[in-house]
Design a protein around this motif. Structure first.
Motif, PDB file in Angstrom:
ATOM      1  N   VAL A  93       8.908   4.293   0.173  1.00  0.00           N
ATOM      2  CA  VAL A  93       8.557   5.409  -0.380  1.00  0.00           C
ATOM      3  C   VAL A  93       7.555   5.049  -1.467  1.00  0.00           C
ATOM      4  N   SER A  94       7.688   4.036  -2.214  1.00  0.00           N
ATOM      5  CA  SER A  94       6.777   3.658  -3.238  1.00  0.00           C
ATOM      6  C   SER A  94       5.429   3.445  -2.458  1.00  0.00           C
ATOM      7  N   ASP A  95       5.363   2.827  -1.405  1.00  0.00           N
ATOM      8  CA  ASP A  95       3.970   2.472  -0.842  1.00  0.00           C
ATOM      9  C   ASP A  95       3.330   3.651  -0.013  1.00  0.00           C
ATOM     10  N   LEU A  96       4.014   4.851   0.047  1.00  0.00           N
ATOM     11  CA  LEU A  96       3.457   5.966   0.765  1.00  0.00           C
ATOM     12  C   LEU A  96       1.984   6.085   0.863  1.00  0.00           C
ATOM     13  N   CYS A  97       1.415   6.115  -0.422  1.00  0.00           N
ATOM     14  CA  CYS A  97      -0.181   6.533  -0.408  1.00  0.00           C
ATOM     15  C   CYS A  97      -0.775   5.193   0.213  1.00  0.00           C
ATOM     16  N   GLU A  98      -0.278   3.981  -0.386  1.00  0.00           N
ATOM     17  CA  GLU A  98      -1.219   3.035   0.158  1.00  0.00           C
ATOM     18  C   GLU A  98      -1.027   2.921   1.939  1.00  0.00           C
ATOM     19  N   SER A 155       9.197  -2.795  -6.514  1.00  0.00           N
ATOM     20  CA  SER A 155       8.429  -1.264  -5.899  1.00  0.00           C
ATOM     21  C   SER A 155       8.397  -0.383  -6.976  1.00  0.00           C
ATOM     22  N   ALA A 156       9.207  -0.313  -8.016  1.00  0.00           N
ATOM     23  CA  ALA A 156       9.359   0.755  -9.108  1.00  0.00           C
ATOM     24  C   ALA A 156       8.033   0.888  -9.493  1.00  0.00           C
ATOM     25  N   PRO A 157       7.406   2.197  -9.759  1.00  0.00           N
ATOM     26  CA  PRO A 157       6.093   2.592 -10.478  1.00  0.00           C
ATOM     27  C   PRO A 157       5.912   2.004 -11.826  1.00  0.00           C
ATOM     28  N   SER A 158       7.179   2.132 -12.650  1.00  0.00           N
ATOM     29  CA  SER A 158       6.955   1.475 -13.679  1.00  0.00           C
ATOM     30  C   SER A 158       7.020   0.279 -14.148  1.00  0.00           C
ATOM     31  N   ILE A 159       7.429  -0.679 -13.012  1.00  0.00           N
ATOM     32  CA  ILE A 159       7.171  -2.021 -13.114  1.00  0.00           C
ATOM     33  C   ILE A 159       6.387  -2.474 -11.989  1.00  0.00           C
ATOM     34  N   ALA A 225      -5.177   1.570  -4.668  1.00  0.00           N
ATOM     35  CA  ALA A 225      -3.942   1.802  -5.459  1.00  0.00           C
ATOM     36  C   ALA A 225      -3.915   1.020  -6.885  1.00  0.00           C
ATOM     37  N   GLY A 226      -5.059   0.346  -6.942  1.00  0.00           N
ATOM     38  CA  GLY A 226      -5.177  -0.389  -8.288  1.00  0.00           C
ATOM     39  C   GLY A 226      -4.449  -1.627  -8.191  1.00  0.00           C
ATOM     40  N   ARG A 227      -4.065  -2.281  -7.197  1.00  0.00           N
ATOM     41  CA  ARG A 227      -3.200  -3.248  -6.957  1.00  0.00           C
ATOM     42  C   ARG A 227      -4.125  -4.716  -7.063  1.00  0.00           C
ATOM     43  N   ARG A 228      -3.746  -5.612  -8.005  1.00  0.00           N
ATOM     44  CA  ARG A 228      -4.430  -6.663  -8.026  1.00  0.00           C
ATOM     45  C   ARG A 228      -3.877  -8.000  -7.340  1.00  0.00           C
TER      46      ARG A 228
END
Length: 319
Positions: A93-98, A155-159, A225-228
Motif C-alpha cells: 500500500v505504501s509503495d503504490l506510487c513507486e 513502510s509508514a509515510p511518517s517514518i 518518490a524521493g528515496r535515498r
C-alpha cells in the motif's frame, strides 16, 4: 454483480435472486481479495519468514536438548505467517506510487487489488497474528508485536525507513532477528551459541544484501518518490559491489562461527552459504554494465537463504 443489480427481475422473484446470488458474489470477492493479498505479500517471502521461525525453534530445541510443545510451535508459525502478510501488504500500500512508476505487475499496482481492501487485510491479519501468538506464549506475542512495529516503521509515510538504505537495512535486519527469537521463544529455550551465530549472520544478510539488492532496477520510481537508497545515491554499480562484498564477508563470518561452535548444522549451513555468496557475487558483478536481469542478485540471495535454512534443518536429522 453489477449486471445482476442493474437488470432487476420481476418483484416476485427478487428475494430468491438476492438470497442466492449476493452471498456467492461476496464469497467470490472475498476469495479474490485474499488471493490478491497473498500474492501482494510475496508467497516466497512468507514461506521464508516461517522457515526462519522454524529454524530458530528447532536449532534451539536440538542444542538445548528440549522437547518443544508442538501446538505452540504451530500456533507461533501461524502467527508469524499472518504477521508477515500484514507487514508486506502494508508495504505494498505504501509503495503504490513507486510500484506503478516502476511498472510493477503486483496486484495493488496493477489494480487487481483495491487499496481499501488491502488496508482492511492489514488490520485483520495483524490482529490474527497477535491472537495466535498470544496462544503460543507471551514471549511469542511480544516478538510478534515487535515485528509488526518494525514493519510499520519500514513502510509508514511518517517514518519510512525504506527511504534510506541504512535505515532499511537496520529495520529488515532487526525483523529477521526477531523472527529467529520468536522461534526460540516458542520452544521456551535459551539462546545457544549455535542459534546466535546462525541468526546473527543470516539476519545481517537480510539487512546488507536483500535490503539493497531489492532496489536494483527500481531507481526510477525510487528517485521520483524521493528515496535515498544506495542504488539511487551511489548508482547501481556501487550497490551491486556492496552486495557482492557483503555476501563474501558473511560467508566468512558463518564459516568462522562454525569452526568455533563445531556443530554439524552450522558447518553444513556455512558450506552452502559460501557457494551461495559466490553465486550472489557473480550475479551482482555480471550486471554492473547494465547487463542481466536487475532482480537477479536478489533472487540469487533468496535461493541461497532457502538452501542454507533447509540444509541446517536437514543436518539436524543427521546430527
Amino acid at each position: 454483480m453489477t449486471q445482476v443489480l442493474a437488470s432487476r427481475p420481476p418483484r416476485s422473484s427478487a428475494p430468491v435472486t438476492a438470497g442466492s446470488g449476493l452471498p456467492g458474489a461476496r464469497l467470490r470477492r472475498t476469495a479474490h481479495t485474499v488471493g490478491g493479498c497473498l500474492r501482494e505479500a510475496r508467497p516466497l517471502v512468507q514461506v521464508m519468514f516461517v522457515l526462519r521461525f522454524a529454524t530458530g525453534a528447532l536449532l534451539t530445541a536440538s542444542a538445548a536438548h528440549l522437547r518443544p510443545n508442538t501446538a505452540h510451535l504451530l500456533l507461533g508459525a501461524l502467527a508469524w505467517w499472518a504477521a508477515t502478510v500484514s507487514v508486506y501488504v502494508f508495504n505494498g500500500v505504501s509503495d503504490l506510487c513507486e510500484d506503478r512508476a516502476n511498472g510493477s505487475a503486483r496486484p495493488l499496482a496493477s489494480g487487481r487489488l483495491t487499496e481499501s481492501a488491502a488496508r482492511r487485510a492489514v488490520v485483520v491479519t495483524a490482529l490474527a497474528a497477535l491472537v495466535f501468538a498470544g496462544t503460543a506464549g507471551w514471549r511469542v506475542a511480544e516478538a510478534t508485536a515487535v515485528f509488526l512495529t518494525l514493519g510499520y516503521m519500514y513502510s509508514a509515510p511518517s517514518i519510512a525507513a525504506k527511504c534510506r538504505s541504512w535505515s532499511a537495512s537496520a529495520v529488515t535486519c532487526a525483523a529477521a532477528g526477531t523472527t529467529y527469537l520468536a522461534g526460540l521463544a516458542a520452544c521456551d529455550g535459551p539462546v545457544t551459541s549455535e542459534v546466535a551465530v546462525f541468526a546473527v549472520v543470516l539476519s545481517l544478510g537480510v539487512g546488507l544484501i536483500a535490503a539493497v539488492a531489492k532496489d536494483l532496477g527500481s531507481t526510477r520510481g525510487d528517485a521520483l518518490a524521493g528515496r535515498r537508497t544506495l542504488a539511487v545515491v551511489r548508482g547501481e554499480r556501487s550497490a551491486r559491489r556492496f552486495c557482492a562484498a557483503a555476501g563474501g564477508a558473511l560467508a566468512l563470518a558463518l564459516a568462522a562461527g562454525a569452526v568455533w561452535v563445531r556443530q554439524l548444522p552450522l558447518e553444513a549451513a556455512a558450506a552452502v552459504l559460501a557457494v551461495g555468496a559466490l553465486c550472489v557475487a557473480g550475479r551482482c558483478l555480471a550486471g554492473q554494465g547494465g547487463r542481466g536481469a536487475p532482480r537477479a542478485p536478489y533472487r540469487s540471495w533468496m535461493v541461497t537463504q532457502y538452501a542454507v535454512h533447509l540444509t541446517a534443518l536437514t543436518a539436524l536429522v543427521w546430527a
